[in-house]
Design a protein around this motif. Structure first.
Motif, short mmCIF file in Angstrom:
data_model
loop_
_atom_site.label_atom_id
_atom_site.label_comp_id
_atom_site.label_asym_id
_atom_site.label_seq_id
_atom_site.Cartn_x
_atom_site.Cartn_y
_atom_site.Cartn_z
N LYS A 138 -65.72 -37.22 -34.10
CA LYS A 138 -65.80 -36.38 -32.90
C LYS A 138 -65.18 -37.07 -31.68
O LYS A 138 -64.44 -36.45 -30.91
CB LYS A 138 -67.26 -36.01 -32.63
N ALA A 139 -65.43 -38.36 -31.52
CA ALA A 139 -64.88 -39.10 -30.38
C ALA A 139 -63.35 -39.15 -30.44
O ALA A 139 -62.66 -38.99 -29.42
CB ALA A 139 -65.46 -40.51 -30.34
N GLU A 140 -62.81 -39.35 -31.64
CA GLU A 140 -61.35 -39.38 -31.80
C GLU A 140 -60.75 -38.01 -31.52
O GLU A 140 -59.70 -37.91 -30.86
CB GLU A 140 -60.99 -39.83 -33.21
N GLN A 141 -61.39 -36.96 -31.97
CA GLN A 141 -60.90 -35.60 -31.71
C GLN A 141 -60.87 -35.31 -30.22
O GLN A 141 -59.88 -34.78 -29.69
CB GLN A 141 -61.77 -34.58 -32.42
N THR A 142 -61.95 -35.69 -29.53
CA THR A 142 -62.03 -35.47 -28.08
C THR A 142 -60.97 -36.28 -27.36
O THR A 142 -60.28 -35.76 -26.46
CB THR A 142 -63.44 -35.85 -27.56
N CYS A 143 -60.82 -37.53 -27.74
CA CYS A 143 -59.82 -38.40 -27.12
C CYS A 143 -58.41 -37.83 -27.32
O CYS A 143 -57.62 -37.77 -26.37
CB CYS A 143 -59.91 -39.81 -27.72
N LEU A 144 -58.10 -37.40 -28.53
CA LEU A 144 -56.78 -36.83 -28.82
C LEU A 144 -56.52 -35.58 -28.00
O LEU A 144 -55.43 -35.39 -27.44
CB LEU A 144 -56.62 -36.54 -30.31
N ALA A 145 -57.51 -34.71 -27.90
CA ALA A 145 -57.35 -33.47 -27.13
C ALA A 145 -57.08 -33.79 -25.66
O ALA A 145 -56.18 -33.21 -25.03
CB ALA A 145 -58.59 -32.60 -27.26
N LYS A 146 -57.83 -34.72 -25.10
CA LYS A 146 -57.63 -35.10 -23.70
C LYS A 146 -56.29 -35.80 -23.49
O LYS A 146 -55.61 -35.58 -22.49
CB LYS A 146 -58.77 -35.99 -23.22
N CYS A 147 -55.93 -36.64 -24.43
CA CYS A 147 -54.65 -37.36 -24.35
C CYS A 147 -53.48 -36.38 -24.35
O CYS A 147 -52.56 -36.49 -23.54
CB CYS A 147 -54.53 -38.34 -25.52
N VAL A 148 -53.52 -35.41 -25.24
CA VAL A 148 -52.45 -34.41 -25.32
C VAL A 148 -52.39 -33.62 -24.01
O VAL A 148 -51.31 -33.41 -23.46
CB VAL A 148 -52.66 -33.47 -26.53
N ASP A 149 -53.54 -33.21 -23.50
CA ASP A 149 -53.57 -32.47 -22.23
C ASP A 149 -52.96 -33.29 -21.09
O ASP A 149 -52.13 -32.78 -20.33
CB ASP A 149 -55.00 -32.07 -21.86
N ARG A 150 -53.35 -34.55 -20.98
CA ARG A 150 -52.82 -35.41 -19.92
C ARG A 150 -51.31 -35.62 -20.08
O ARG A 150 -50.55 -35.59 -19.11
CB ARG A 150 -53.52 -36.77 -19.91
N PHE A 151 -50.89 -35.84 -21.31
CA PHE A 151 -49.48 -36.07 -21.59
C PHE A 151 -48.65 -34.84 -21.18
O PHE A 151 -47.64 -34.97 -20.49
CB PHE A 151 -49.30 -36.36 -23.09
N LEU A 152 -49.09 -33.67 -21.59
CA LEU A 152 -48.34 -32.45 -21.27
C LEU A 152 -48.38 -32.15 -19.78
O LEU A 152 -47.37 -31.72 -19.20
CB LEU A 152 -48.88 -31.27 -22.09
N ASP A 153 -49.53 -32.38 -19.15
CA ASP A 153 -49.61 -32.18 -17.70
C ASP A 153 -48.67 -33.11 -16.95
O ASP A 153 -47.98 -32.68 -16.01
CB ASP A 153 -51.05 -32.40 -17.19
N SER A 154 -48.63 -34.36 -17.36
CA SER A 154 -47.74 -35.32 -16.68
C SER A 154 -46.28 -34.96 -16.89
O SER A 154 -45.47 -35.05 -15.96
CB SER A 154 -48.03 -36.75 -17.13
N ARG A 155 -45.92 -34.53 -18.08
CA ARG A 155 -44.54 -34.11 -18.35
C ARG A 155 -44.18 -32.90 -17.48
O ARG A 155 -43.08 -32.81 -16.95
CB ARG A 155 -44.33 -33.75 -19.83
N SER A 156 -45.11 -31.99 -17.34
CA SER A 156 -44.88 -30.80 -16.53
C SER A 156 -44.60 -31.18 -15.08
O SER A 156 -43.67 -30.65 -14.45
CB SER A 156 -46.09 -29.87 -16.62
N VAL A 157 -45.38 -32.10 -14.53
CA VAL A 157 -45.17 -32.55 -13.15
C VAL A 157 -43.79 -33.20 -13.01
O VAL A 157 -43.06 -32.94 -12.05
CB VAL A 157 -46.29 -33.53 -12.71
N VAL A 158 -43.44 -34.03 -13.97
CA VAL A 158 -42.13 -34.69 -13.93
C VAL A 158 -41.01 -33.66 -13.97
O VAL A 158 -40.05 -33.72 -13.19
CB VAL A 158 -41.99 -35.71 -15.09
N PHE A 159 -41.09 -32.68 -14.87
CA PHE A 159 -40.04 -31.66 -14.99
C PHE A 159 -39.92 -30.84 -13.71
O PHE A 159 -38.82 -30.56 -13.25
CB PHE A 159 -40.30 -30.74 -16.17
N GLU A 160 -41.05 -30.45 -13.13
CA GLU A 160 -41.03 -29.67 -11.89
C GLU A 160 -40.37 -30.48 -10.77
O GLU A 160 -39.56 -29.94 -10.00
CB GLU A 160 -42.44 -29.26 -11.50
N THR A 161 -40.71 -31.75 -10.68
CA THR A 161 -40.13 -32.61 -9.65
C THR A 161 -38.62 -32.74 -9.85
O THR A 161 -37.85 -32.66 -8.89
CB THR A 161 -40.80 -34.00 -9.66
N MET A 162 -38.21 -32.91 -11.09
CA MET A 162 -36.78 -33.02 -11.38
C MET A 162 -36.05 -31.74 -11.01
O MET A 162 -34.95 -31.79 -10.45
CB MET A 162 -36.56 -33.36 -12.86
#
Length: 103
Positions: free
Chosen positions: A71-95
């Motif tokens: 369960k902890a790994e599943q939660t960590c992966l879900a949060k990691c993916v969300d953070r990764f995609l959010d950060s990519r989105s911010v970078v793309f918008e800025t570019m």
């Protein structure tokens, strides 16, 4: 495979790049070439993002690979993916903003 069947290792139709006839309409246009290159670039870009995402999140979240994720790994992966995609989105918008301000 696009057009006349000459596909490079990256998937771009060499016939289009060389201006040879395609099967679809009997001739290539500059737009056809540009579209093929853009599509290939987009595919490579998404592949790179997925590889980076998989590597970073797996390394961060999975300490002992096994048959199942706890369960902890599943939660960590879900949060990691969300953070990764959010950060990519911010970078793309800025570019995009910076690119449009140069025009």
């Amino acid at each position: 495979e696009l057009g006349i069947g000459l596909t490079s290792k990256r998937g771009v139709d060499q016939g289009l790049l060389e201006g040879k006839e395609s099967k679809m309409d009997g001739k290539s246009t500059k737009e056809d070439i540009m579209q093929a290159l853009k599509e290939e670039s987009d595919r490579e870009f998404m592949k790179d993002i997925l590889n980076s995402l998989s590597t970073k999140c797996f390394t961060k979240c999975v300490s002992k690979p096994g048959e199942r994720l706890d369960k902890a790994e599943q939660t960590c992966l879900a949060k990691c993916v969300d953070r990764f995609l959010d950060s990519r989105s911010v970078v793309f918008e800025t570019m995009q903003e910076r690119g449009s301000s140069k025009d």
